[in-house]
Design a protein around this motif. Structure first.
Motif, short mmCIF file in Angstrom:
data_model
loop_
_atom_site.label_atom_id
_atom_site.label_comp_id
_atom_site.label_asym_id
_atom_site.label_seq_id
_atom_site.Cartn_x
_atom_site.Cartn_y
_atom_site.Cartn_z
N GLN A 12 0.84 -1.19 0.00
CA GLN A 12 0.00 0.00 0.00
C GLN A 12 0.88 1.24 0.00
N THR A 15 -2.26 3.83 3.23
CA THR A 15 -3.23 2.92 3.84
C THR A 15 -4.54 3.66 4.11
N PRO A 117 -10.90 -2.04 1.74
CA PRO A 117 -9.84 -1.63 0.79
C PRO A 117 -10.28 -1.80 -0.67
N ALA B 6 1.11 -1.73 5.92
CA ALA B 6 0.97 -1.52 4.48
C ALA B 6 1.27 -2.80 3.72
N GLN B 12 -4.31 -2.09 -3.14
CA GLN B 12 -3.93 -0.69 -3.14
C GLN B 12 -5.20 0.16 -3.14
#
Lengths: 170, 170
Positions: A12, A15, A117, B6, B12
């Protein structure tokens, strides 16, 4: 296409928690600006035919308050206190504006963790008008807040009032 | 700690390409603002003792131009054209400002792909003064651009000039 690319990457770059922190930091600073404005000038001072800062703040507030719930519930209807369309808001004082500001912050804290996410790349149709992936929609909301707050800085300076430091997000 | 979190997540929420697109969109709009300002007012019009918009634009330009290279090379030294400290810039015309603006855009396009996904959480000490993870540093640069451009909107309105639409980033 974008989604595919997102899933293939394993690190990521930002985040969800960091993205939230970014939004909250900006909301903290905008709230400071509202607090610093003298009550009368908050609702009446303008430059170049633009809106008073209270009207800009109501827009930022309404988008955030309606938007964060709608990302979860799909309901983009205006509520009276968050209706920022010209002349609709019942908010007439700084104290009311700050009270609703804090309520929306509580809503953001409550709803944010419910965005998965994966959802950040799902498209939404905000307010029945603007279509974009959620990550981009939220960035737009934050950008719009920074944009109008920057205008509030000029209003304050034109009144001879020192604004808070731009980098301060505590 | 942030890095650990992360790496554990596999989706993502914003990809490096999307993050770049966000920055470029804002730089496109800020360039439009510079173009729209009448030359004299770009360098001389002020409100409330603030800087003319050209000085704000030079700051945004200098941070972007020095910053994007420094993220790769570690060299945060000012170059003459990107030195935005009070009174240092050799840029005296709109045409020069726009030329350097485009050169920095080329640099951003060249350097951005060299930032690895992992690096976005590495801390850097920008200009020997400001320490933050790269993702946060770049967000700050973009935010600072939006902030000052918002102030440029007020300057234009105070001159009776219609600014470009905030949402237009083409």
């Amino acid at each position: 296409m974008e989604n595919q690319q997102a899933i293939e990457t394993t690190v990521q770059i930002i985040t969800p928690e960091e993205f939230l922190e970014q939004w909250l930091g900006h909301r903290w600073l905008t709230k400071r600006l509202i607090e610093i404005f003298p009550e009368d000038q908050l609702f009446n001072h303008t430059i170049g035919g633009m809106r008073p800062f209270a009207d800009m703040a109501k827009e930022v507030l309404g988008i955030a308050g309606i938007g964060i719930k709608a990302l979860i519930t799909g309901d983009w209807q205006f509520t009276p206190e968050l209706d920022y369309r010209q002349g609709r808001s019942p908010i007439k004082t700084k104290a009311e504006l700050l009270r609703v500001w804090d309520e929306v912050t509580e809503d953001i804290l409550a709803y944010w963790p419910q965005i998965t996410p994966e959802q950040f790349h799902e498209k939404v149709l905000a307010f029945g008008m603007y279509e974009a992936p959620i990550y981009n929609m939220i960035l737009y909301w934050i950008d719009n807040e920074i944009h109008h707050r920057g205008q509030g800085y000029v209003y304050l300076r034109s009144l001879g009032i020192e604004p808070p430091a731009f980098w301060d997000r505590s």
